[in-house]
Structure formats: C-alpha cells, structure tokens
Design an enzyme around this catalytic site. Structure first.
Site, PDB file in Angstrom:
ATOM      1  N   PRO A  11      51.406  22.415  55.715  1.00 28.20           N
ATOM      2  CA  PRO A  11      52.282  23.117  54.777  1.00 28.20           C
ATOM      3  C   PRO A  11      53.027  24.309  55.364  1.00 28.20           C
ATOM      4  O   PRO A  11      52.468  25.086  56.146  1.00 28.20           O
ATOM      5  CB  PRO A  11      51.317  23.584  53.677  1.00 28.20           C
ATOM      6  CG  PRO A  11      49.971  23.528  54.277  1.00 28.20           C
ATOM      7  CD  PRO A  11      50.004  22.415  55.286  1.00 28.20           C
ATOM      8  N   ASN A  12      54.272  24.401  54.951  1.00 31.48           N
ATOM      9  CA  ASN A  12      55.187  25.517  55.259  1.00 31.48           C
ATOM     10  C   ASN A  12      55.736  25.483  56.684  1.00 31.48           C
ATOM     11  O   ASN A  12      56.628  26.268  57.007  1.00 31.48           O
ATOM     12  CB  ASN A  12      54.534  26.886  54.971  1.00 31.48           C
ATOM     13  CG  ASN A  12      54.206  27.050  53.511  1.00 31.48           C
ATOM     14  OD1 ASN A  12      55.069  26.867  52.668  1.00 31.48           O
ATOM     15  ND2 ASN A  12      52.960  27.358  53.203  1.00 31.48           N
ATOM     16  N   ARG A  19      61.976  31.896  58.743  1.00 34.18           N
ATOM     17  CA  ARG A  19      61.303  33.054  58.142  1.00 34.18           C
ATOM     18  C   ARG A  19      60.203  33.528  59.097  1.00 34.18           C
ATOM     19  O   ARG A  19      59.710  32.754  59.903  1.00 34.18           O
ATOM     20  CB  ARG A  19      60.609  32.679  56.817  1.00 34.18           C
ATOM     21  CG  ARG A  19      61.470  31.949  55.832  1.00 34.18           C
ATOM     22  CD  ARG A  19      61.631  32.755  54.552  1.00 34.18           C
ATOM     23  NE  ARG A  19      62.013  32.006  53.376  1.00 34.18           N
ATOM     24  CZ  ARG A  19      62.793  30.937  53.308  1.00 34.18           C
ATOM     25  NH1 ARG A  19      63.250  30.388  54.404  1.00 34.18           N
ATOM     26  NH2 ARG A  19      63.096  30.395  52.154  1.00 34.18           N
ATOM     27  N   TYR A  24      55.972  33.581  63.976  1.00 35.13           N
ATOM     28  CA  TYR A  24      56.028  32.162  64.332  1.00 35.13           C
ATOM     29  C   TYR A  24      57.185  31.802  65.276  1.00 35.13           C
ATOM     30  O   TYR A  24      57.342  30.647  65.653  1.00 35.13           O
ATOM     31  CB  TYR A  24      56.107  31.309  63.058  1.00 35.13           C
ATOM     32  CG  TYR A  24      54.885  31.475  62.187  1.00 35.13           C
ATOM     33  CD1 TYR A  24      53.631  31.064  62.635  1.00 35.13           C
ATOM     34  CD2 TYR A  24      54.970  32.056  60.929  1.00 35.13           C
ATOM     35  CE1 TYR A  24      52.500  31.229  61.855  1.00 35.13           C
ATOM     36  CE2 TYR A  24      53.843  32.214  60.131  1.00 35.13           C
ATOM     37  CZ  TYR A  24      52.616  31.800  60.604  1.00 35.13           C
ATOM     38  OH  TYR A  24      51.487  31.955  59.833  1.00 35.13           O
ATOM     39  N   ASN A  75      48.470  20.327  63.557  1.00 34.34           N
ATOM     40  CA  ASN A  75      48.547  21.709  63.091  1.00 34.34           C
ATOM     41  C   ASN A  75      48.471  21.632  61.570  1.00 34.34           C
ATOM     42  O   ASN A  75      49.474  21.370  60.895  1.00 34.34           O
ATOM     43  CB  ASN A  75      49.845  22.393  63.535  1.00 34.34           C
ATOM     44  CG  ASN A  75      49.857  23.860  63.119  1.00 34.34           C
ATOM     45  OD1 ASN A  75      49.015  24.300  62.336  1.00 34.34           O
ATOM     46  ND2 ASN A  75      50.802  24.628  63.645  1.00 34.34           N
ATOM     47  N   ALA A  78      47.751  26.224  56.859  1.00 33.31           N
ATOM     48  CA  ALA A  78      46.743  26.918  56.029  1.00 33.31           C
ATOM     49  C   ALA A  78      45.563  26.011  55.667  1.00 33.31           C
ATOM     50  O   ALA A  78      44.443  26.499  55.450  1.00 33.31           O
ATOM     51  CB  ALA A  78      47.397  27.461  54.761  1.00 33.31           C
ATOM     52  N   GLU A  99      43.661  20.130  68.058  1.00 30.84           N
ATOM     53  CA  GLU A  99      44.122  21.087  67.039  1.00 30.84           C
ATOM     54  C   GLU A  99      45.072  22.083  67.702  1.00 30.84           C
ATOM     55  O   GLU A  99      44.764  22.605  68.781  1.00 30.84           O
ATOM     56  CB  GLU A  99      42.895  21.812  66.470  1.00 30.84           C
ATOM     57  CG  GLU A  99      43.229  22.894  65.462  1.00 30.84           C
ATOM     58  CD  GLU A  99      41.970  23.623  64.967  1.00 30.84           C
ATOM     59  OE1 GLU A  99      40.834  23.242  65.359  1.00 30.84           O
ATOM     60  OE2 GLU A  99      42.133  24.574  64.186  1.00 30.84           O
ATOM     61  N   HIS A 101      47.698  25.559  67.020  1.00 29.63           N
ATOM     62  CA  HIS A 101      48.299  26.609  66.190  1.00 29.63           C
ATOM     63  C   HIS A 101      49.307  27.372  67.025  1.00 29.63           C
ATOM     64  O   HIS A 101      49.051  27.660  68.207  1.00 29.63           O
ATOM     65  CB  HIS A 101      47.227  27.581  65.674  1.00 29.63           C
ATOM     66  CG  HIS A 101      46.222  26.890  64.831  1.00 29.63           C
ATOM     67  ND1 HIS A 101      46.492  26.493  63.544  1.00 29.63           N
ATOM     68  CD2 HIS A 101      44.965  26.455  65.109  1.00 29.63           C
ATOM     69  CE1 HIS A 101      45.442  25.852  63.065  1.00 29.63           C
ATOM     70  NE2 HIS A 101      44.501  25.805  63.991  1.00 29.63           N
ATOM     71  N   ARG A 108      44.290  37.330  64.282  1.00 24.76           N
ATOM     72  CA  ARG A 108      44.873  37.588  62.962  1.00 24.76           C
ATOM     73  C   ARG A 108      43.765  37.884  61.934  1.00 24.76           C
ATOM     74  O   ARG A 108      42.677  38.284  62.298  1.00 24.76           O
ATOM     75  CB  ARG A 108      45.747  36.388  62.568  1.00 24.76           C
ATOM     76  CG  ARG A 108      46.891  36.163  63.581  1.00 24.76           C
ATOM     77  CD  ARG A 108      47.815  35.041  63.163  1.00 24.76           C
ATOM     78  NE  ARG A 108      48.517  35.376  61.932  1.00 24.76           N
ATOM     79  CZ  ARG A 108      49.234  34.490  61.226  1.00 24.76           C
ATOM     80  NH1 ARG A 108      49.315  33.228  61.625  1.00 24.76           N
ATOM     81  NH2 ARG A 108      49.861  34.871  60.132  1.00 24.76           N
TER      82      ARG A 108
END
Ligand code: CA2
Length: 145
Positions: A11-12, A19, A24, A75, A78, A99, A101, A108
């Site tokens: 998601p996103n 943004r 990112y 990835n 969330a 995996e 990211h 973070r």
C-alpha cells in the site's frame, strides 16, 4: 527454461516520487519497475511487477506465484508490520522471498522495527532506496541453482 521473479509492492507505494521525497526519494514506482526489468534482462531473469493497496490482493499475488515464479521480492509496506495473512501466504506458497524496504526501518519509529515478513523471507534488504530492488534481484538470483 529461464527463471522468473515477481516483485510485489504494498500500500501507498504507488505514491512514490510524488510525496515525502525526504523519506522515500524522488524515484517513482514506474522508475523502479524499469530499473528492475533492465537488471533482470542483464541477469537473464524475467521480471514481473505488481502493486496493490489491498491486503487480499497481495495475498492472491503471493499464492499465484507458486509454480509460476522462482522467487518473490516483497515490499509489503505498512502491512510488513501488521499482516499475519501475508506471512501465512508466503510460508504456504513456498516460493523463496526477499523482503525489501526503501527506508531503513530500524532507524525509524519502533513500530516499524518488527516485521511479520522477515521470519519467512530468505533475507532482508532495507535502507538503500530504489537500489534495494536491484540488490534484492542479485541476492535472489545468487540463490538459484
Ligand atoms: O521503506 C519502505 O519501503 C516501507 O516499506 C515503506 C512503507 C512503510 O510503512 C514501511 O514501514 C517501510 C510506506 C510506503 C508508503 O509510501 C509512500 C510513498 C510516497 C508518499 C507516501 C507514502
């Protein structure tokens, strides 16, 4: 027959490059897809690419990888930190997964330090931005017979 890898994004991540560039980066998801496909060509591996904001669609994509793809790069965004469903799907499908990211999730917020994906992945790459997908392809291909 040539090997095949599917890159699955959660998601996103469709918002990448538009943004929060300070976290990112400015690379879009379409740029990442092009980078990964180019690198796949160099490695002689076919690369498929999907993104969904829906947990169930990500579960479906993982389930469908069985017998079709030789590896998964995931990835889960969330859902990394929340989804037992994605963990179960990865475990059930039996397809080796890396995996990824973009950000270093360990530098973070504490809630990002736990991943449901890591225990069922062969390895994790985080903190290298868009290049992480290319590194993940190298890592996955290095495990192929
Ligand atoms: O660093 C990563 O790749 C993450 O998987 C990204 C997720 C975050 O929840 C994970 O903890 C780490 C968030 C993806 C959201 O992507 C956006 C991109 C541009 C603008 C807003 C969100």
């Amino acid at each position: 027959m040539g090997k095949s890898v599917i890159i699955i994004n959660g998601p996103n991540l469709n918002l990448l490059g538009t943004r929060e560039p300070e976290i990112y980066g400015r690379t879009t998801l379409a740029d990442i897809e092009a980078l990964a496909r180019d690198h796949g060509r160099r490695l002689g591996v076919d690369v498929s690419f999907v993104q969904s904001n829906l947990e169930g669609e990500l579960v479906d994509a993982i389930q469908k990888a069985r017998g079709v793809h030789d590896g998964i790069i995931l990835n889960a965004a969330a859902y990394t930190h929340t989804s037992v469903a994605l963990m179960d799907a990865l475990k059930a499908t039996g397809v080796p997964a890396v995996e990824v990211h973009l950000s270093n999730i360990f530098s973070r917020e504490p809630f990002r330090h736990h991943s449901y994906i890591s225990p069922v992945a062969i390895g994790v790459i985080c903190g290298f931005g868009a290049k992480g997908y290319v590194l993940a392809l190298d890592a996955l291909v290095a495990t192929f017979d």
